[in-house]
Design an enzyme around this catalytic site. Structure first.
Site, PDB file in Angstrom:
ATOM      1  N   LEU A  64       0.789  -1.528  -0.139  1.00  0.00           N
ATOM      2  CA  LEU A  64       0.164  -0.026  -0.274  1.00  0.00           C
ATOM      3  C   LEU A  64       0.896   1.499   0.399  1.00  0.00           C
ATOM      4  O   LEU A  64       0.420   1.959  -0.464  1.00  0.00           O
ATOM      5  CB  LEU A  64      -0.955  -0.105   0.752  1.00  0.00           C
ATOM      6  CG  LEU A  64      -1.778  -0.924   0.900  1.00  0.00           C
ATOM      7  CD1 LEU A  64      -2.860  -0.983   2.337  1.00  0.00           C
ATOM      8  CD2 LEU A  64      -2.528  -1.208  -0.128  1.00  0.00           C
ATOM      9  N   LYS A  65       1.749   0.967   0.171  1.00  0.00           N
ATOM     10  CA  LYS A  65       3.288   1.929  -0.031  1.00  0.00           C
ATOM     11  C   LYS A  65       2.702   3.689   0.840  1.00  0.00           C
ATOM     12  O   LYS A  65       2.133   4.561   0.309  1.00  0.00           O
ATOM     13  CB  LYS A  65       3.357   2.943  -1.770  1.00  0.00           C
ATOM     14  CG  LYS A  65       3.459   1.910  -2.133  1.00  0.00           C
ATOM     15  CD  LYS A  65       3.723   1.894  -4.094  1.00  0.00           C
ATOM     16  CE  LYS A  65       4.286   1.412  -4.794  1.00  0.00           C
ATOM     17  NZ  LYS A  65       3.408  -0.033  -4.922  1.00  0.00           N
ATOM     18  N   PRO A  70       4.375  10.948  10.512  1.00  0.00           N
ATOM     19  CA  PRO A  70       4.108   9.678  11.611  1.00  0.00           C
ATOM     20  C   PRO A  70       3.444   8.710  11.991  1.00  0.00           C
ATOM     21  O   PRO A  70       3.094   7.638  11.944  1.00  0.00           O
ATOM     22  CB  PRO A  70       5.706  10.392  12.111  1.00  0.00           C
ATOM     23  CG  PRO A  70       6.108  11.731  11.580  1.00  0.00           C
ATOM     24  CD  PRO A  70       5.488  11.810  10.950  1.00  0.00           C
ATOM     25  N   ASN A  71       2.783   9.881  12.730  1.00  0.00           N
ATOM     26  CA  ASN A  71       1.634   8.849  13.555  1.00  0.00           C
ATOM     27  C   ASN A  71       0.516   8.996  13.025  1.00  0.00           C
ATOM     28  O   ASN A  71      -0.679   7.589  13.041  1.00  0.00           O
ATOM     29  CB  ASN A  71       0.844  10.733  14.345  1.00  0.00           C
ATOM     30  CG  ASN A  71       1.939  11.208  15.906  1.00  0.00           C
ATOM     31  OD1 ASN A  71       2.121  10.546  15.586  1.00  0.00           O
ATOM     32  ND2 ASN A  71       1.119  12.399  15.641  1.00  0.00           N
ATOM     33  N   THR A  72      -0.106   9.353  11.169  1.00  0.00           N
ATOM     34  CA  THR A  72      -0.905   8.388  11.087  1.00  0.00           C
ATOM     35  C   THR A  72      -0.434   7.269  10.103  1.00  0.00           C
ATOM     36  O   THR A  72      -0.610   6.304   9.960  1.00  0.00           O
ATOM     37  CB  THR A  72      -1.021   9.582   9.258  1.00  0.00           C
ATOM     38  OG1 THR A  72      -1.859  10.618   9.621  1.00  0.00           O
ATOM     39  CG2 THR A  72      -1.892   8.499   8.580  1.00  0.00           C
ATOM     40  N   THR A 127       9.978   1.866  -9.822  1.00  0.00           N
ATOM     41  CA  THR A 127      10.738   1.447 -11.281  1.00  0.00           C
ATOM     42  C   THR A 127      10.005   2.417 -12.199  1.00  0.00           C
ATOM     43  O   THR A 127      10.423   1.620 -13.569  1.00  0.00           O
ATOM     44  CB  THR A 127      10.337   0.202 -11.284  1.00  0.00           C
ATOM     45  OG1 THR A 127       9.387  -0.133 -10.512  1.00  0.00           O
ATOM     46  CG2 THR A 127      11.177  -0.450  -9.759  1.00  0.00           C
ATOM     47  N   ARG A 189      10.333  -8.670 -16.295  1.00  0.00           N
ATOM     48  CA  ARG A 189      10.004  -8.574 -17.544  1.00  0.00           C
ATOM     49  C   ARG A 189      10.588 -10.039 -18.191  1.00  0.00           C
ATOM     50  O   ARG A 189      11.800  -9.869 -17.597  1.00  0.00           O
ATOM     51  CB  ARG A 189      10.472  -7.803 -18.528  1.00  0.00           C
ATOM     52  CG  ARG A 189       8.872  -6.399 -18.144  1.00  0.00           C
ATOM     53  CD  ARG A 189       7.619  -6.729 -17.902  1.00  0.00           C
ATOM     54  NE  ARG A 189       6.513  -5.743 -18.006  1.00  0.00           N
ATOM     55  CZ  ARG A 189       6.472  -5.377 -16.604  1.00  0.00           C
ATOM     56  NH1 ARG A 189       6.671  -6.255 -15.832  1.00  0.00           N
ATOM     57  NH2 ARG A 189       5.595  -4.232 -16.613  1.00  0.00           N
ATOM     58  N   GLN A 198       6.957  -0.045 -17.161  1.00  0.00           N
ATOM     59  CA  GLN A 198       7.995   0.282 -16.293  1.00  0.00           C
ATOM     60  C   GLN A 198       9.132   0.445 -17.154  1.00  0.00           C
ATOM     61  O   GLN A 198       8.918   0.022 -17.926  1.00  0.00           O
ATOM     62  CB  GLN A 198       7.807  -1.051 -16.013  1.00  0.00           C
ATOM     63  CG  GLN A 198       7.213  -1.448 -15.208  1.00  0.00           C
ATOM     64  CD  GLN A 198       7.015  -1.670 -13.326  1.00  0.00           C
ATOM     65  OE1 GLN A 198       7.872  -0.855 -12.771  1.00  0.00           O
ATOM     66  NE2 GLN A 198       5.533  -1.360 -13.060  1.00  0.00           N
TER      67      GLN A 198
END
Length: 239
Positions: A64-65, A70-72, A127, A189, A198
């Site tokens: 989910l990157k 920081p708190n979230t 990428t 690939r 990509q």
């Protein structure tokens, strides 16, 4: 390296599918052990997709990157770690405090839910970026590789378990961190496949030779007429 170990190094991206489609697809691919759940699939299906995959005894990379204050990030990692996923991704550029908070929160969440704690890996440079796009769109003076090295060090210093980078940077990072730092590489690939969206890409064999720990592979397998055969062919091409 034997073929069983190779099967453990390939993570299948299934973002374009819903739960029912994923069920039918994975029934055709019994050799696949790892599945990547990205933002598209998790937004569509929510935590139910994690339960579904765990019921199939799949290992899960929840990609989910997270990239926030920081708190979230701490709260988000705490919650998703309770789902029992195996790897969670966060953006390395969120900073040292956010990274350490995310790692600590994942341990607390997993402990509360009595599940194994996930590995936390930091996204370095996506990428999809070419060198020109990285320089012009983000106004960066240093090369992609130099930025990846800097962000990987931030992940390592913050106590993360690894980072996500292209296979182009994996060789340099592996020379720095040896075997105690996971390098997950998208941008994989086969020789006959288009690069799609990509840019910094390699074949599975080249990426592992460069030091990648695990490979994220999507369309080469998911769009194949016989995906399990393609998966095994990829394993055989590396073995």
């Amino acid at each position: 390296m034997n073929k069983i170990n190779l099967e453990d190094k390939i993570i299948l991206a299934i973002d374009g599918l819903n739960i029912q489609e994923a069920k039918l697809f994975l029934e055709r691919c019994p050799n696949i052990k790892w599945v990547k759940v990205g933002l598209e699939l998790f937004t569509r299906e929510g935590p139910n997709v994690i339960k579904f995959l765990k019921d199939l005894n799949k290992k899960i990379f929840l990609d989910l990157k997270f990239h926030d204050i920081p708190n979230t990030m701490e709260a988000a990692c705490y919650e998703v770690s309770k789902l029992g996923v195996d790897i969670i991704s966060v953006h390395a550029s969120s900073g040292y405090k956010a990274l350490t908070s995310s790692k600590n929160a994942s341990l607390d969440g997993a402990n509360l839910a009595s599940v194994n704690p996930p590995n936390i890996v930091g996204i370095t440079v996506l990428t999809s970026f070419s060198s020109e796009e990285f320089r012009n769109d983000l106004d960066r003076k240093n090369s992609i590789e130099e930025n990846v090295v800097r962000l990987a060090k931030l992940c390592f210093d913050a106590g993360l378990d690894g980072c996500v980078c292209s296979p182009w940077e994996a060789k340099r990072l592996r020379s720095i961190y040896k075997n105690n730092f996971e390098l997950i590489t998208p941008g994989i690939r086969t020789k006959t496949q288009n690069k799609d969206d990509q840019n910094r890409i390699m074949t599975p064999y080249e990426a592992l030779k460069n030091g990648a720990s695990r490979l994220v592979i999507g369309r080469a397998i998911s769009k194949a007429k016989d995906p399990n055969k393609v998966f095994l062919d990829i394993c055989n091409s590396i073995y």
